[in-house]
Scaffold this active site. Structure first.
Site, PDB file in Angstrom:
ATOM      1  N   TYR A 123      -9.565   0.020   2.253  1.00  0.00           N
ATOM      2  CA  TYR A 123     -10.671  -0.550   1.483  1.00  0.00           C
ATOM      3  C   TYR A 123     -12.048  -0.078   1.944  1.00  0.00           C
ATOM      4  CZ  TYR A 123      -7.741  -3.765  -1.125  1.00  0.00           C
ATOM      5  OH  TYR A 123      -6.827  -4.307  -1.985  1.00  0.00           O
ATOM      6  N   LYS A 175       3.289  -1.353   8.412  1.00  0.00           N
ATOM      7  CA  LYS A 175       4.164  -0.314   7.853  1.00  0.00           C
ATOM      8  C   LYS A 175       4.128   0.876   8.808  1.00  0.00           C
ATOM      9  CE  LYS A 175       6.653   1.343   4.391  1.00  0.00           C
ATOM     10  NZ  LYS A 175       7.925   0.780   3.935  1.00  0.00           N
ATOM     11  N   ASP A 209       7.430  -4.417   3.515  1.00  0.00           N
ATOM     12  CA  ASP A 209       8.363  -4.570   2.386  1.00  0.00           C
ATOM     13  C   ASP A 209       9.413  -5.637   2.685  1.00  0.00           C
ATOM     14  OD1 ASP A 209       8.663  -2.470   4.225  1.00  0.00           O
ATOM     15  OD2 ASP A 209      10.171  -1.450   3.038  1.00  0.00           O
ATOM     16  N   ASP A 233      -4.152  -8.296   0.946  1.00  0.00           N
ATOM     17  CA  ASP A 233      -4.575  -8.556  -0.425  1.00  0.00           C
ATOM     18  C   ASP A 233      -3.348  -8.878  -1.286  1.00  0.00           C
ATOM     19  OD1 ASP A 233      -6.063  -8.697  -2.712  1.00  0.00           O
ATOM     20  OD2 ASP A 233      -6.537  -6.568  -2.821  1.00  0.00           O
TER      21      ASP A 233
END
Ligand code: NAD
Length: 337
Positions: A123, A175, A209, A233
């Site tokens: 971001y 991740k 995930d 988010d």
């Protein structure tokens, strides 16, 4: 003495749900001196600037703002004002609680606080197109930056939050298996900070995930989650969905110099102007704000009244399966105080 707070009503449903919240705060006896300011589309229309200096100056002075949602044009026009405000005041921690209150939902017993890193990751707004031949948009790249400094302060915030609020576990969500550098650094720092809290707070790790899957299978096992900007988010909308939707979940943007409290949801253009928006998320953001201002008792009173009306489910808005207007719902909460 009244407490000065900057008020940004926002766009779309913003003015009606912030109005409802102000009415509730006044009824609860909160002594706040509101400094009304503009941002977003409302500010562009009034002064041709999506983030006027007067708004920034006001927040610099009050150090606290309550904000309605702001419209961000998709893929064109001005950049997100929310992101700009977070940058301007270095609001590095975004705290989004999601708690089961409403009866009759698929899940019960959810009580998750998601702590999202708010200033780094994908971001940061470093993006560009790459021209190949005569195709100016042949490729595009967006750069994710994670710093040791940023990762340290967000993990520390999450662990300190857990201790201050009597929480038992923090889940580090990442991740790092694929994004070995940016996510790898985030996890490395998280593990190091976690060791400082050994014996006081339980720690676990989840790949994002797998975390998303488990959040919809066994959400009640999660307590505090800490993660990077984009994952936070997405997962915070997911946790909103577990407890009844976006109309219910607030968010606090916290920095060392200022804090901005808002709903997680956007301007809801599909229902704007109809008087049917659910003001709960902004009301609960105001509860977070009162807590932050050291008015814990008043915050608890308001939260109890909101939760009571939700639990009854007699006077709730359309998004929660009811037929109450914003005003009727607000009256019901005030009557409950
Ligand atoms: P949205 O959150 O505005 O709406 C998604 C859906 O949820 C819509 O069907 C809407 O009617 C419903 N909804 C949201 N809040 C509700 C409420 N309080 N009561 C009842 N129903 C509610 O998301 P969107 O449509 O993707 O975004 C609209 C605009 O909001 C965009 O310009 C976006 O950039 C902006 N946005 C702003 C913020 C913010 O200011 N913090 C956050 C998210 C989106």
């Amino acid at each position: 003495m009244s407490i000065p707070v900057t008020l940004i009503p926002g766009d779309g449903i913003g003015p009606s749900i912030t109005d409802a919240t102000l009415r509730l705060l006044a009824a609860a006896g909160a002594d706040i001196e509101w400094d009304l300011q503009l941002a977003g589309t409302a500010a562009v229309q009034a002064v041709n600037d999506p983030i006027p200096d007067a708004t920034i100056d006001s927040i610099r002075r009050t150090k606290v703002a309550l904000k309605g949602p702001l419209e961000t044009p998709v893929g064109k026009g001005f950049r997100s004002i929310n992101v700009a405000l977070r940058k301007a005041f270095d609001l590095y921690a975004n705290v989004r609680p999601a708690k089961s209150v409403l009866p009759g939902l698929r899940f019960d017993g959810v009580d998750i606080v998601l702590v999202r890193e708010n200033t780094e990751g994908l971001y940061i707004g470093v993006e560009n197109y790459i021209k190949i031949g005569d195709d100016a948009h042949a490729a595009a790249q967006s750069i994710a930056v994670v710093t040791r400094f940023g990762a340290q302060r967000i993990h520390r915030y999450a662990f300190e939050y857990a201790i201050a609020h009597g929480r038992r576990r923090v889940t580090l969500v990442h991740k790092a298996n694929i994004l070995k550098y940016s996510q790898g650094l985030f996890l490395e720092v998280g593990r190091k900070i976690a060791r400082e809290y050994k014996g006081r707070i339980e720690v676990e790790e989840r790949i994002v995930d797998a975390c998303a899957m488990e959040l919809v299978m066994r959400p009640e096992r999660y307590d505090v989650i800490v993660t990077t900007n984009l994952f936070g988010d997405i997962l915070s909308d997911l946790t909103s969905g577990l407890v009844g939707g976006l109309g219910l979940t607030p968010g606090a943007n916290i920095g060392n110099e200022a804090a901005i409290f808002e709903a997680v949801h956007g301007t809801a253009p599909d229902i704007a102007g109809k008087g049917i928006a659910n003001p709960t998320a902004v009301m609960l953001a105001a509860v977070q704000m009162l807590d932050h201002l050291g008015q814990g008792e008043r915050a608890r009173q308001i939260k109890t009244a909101v939760e009571g009306v939700l639990r009854d489910k007699k006077t709730v808005t359309g998004d929660l399966g009811g037929s109450a207007t914003t005003e009727q719902y607000t009256d019901a909460v005030i009557a409950r105080l």
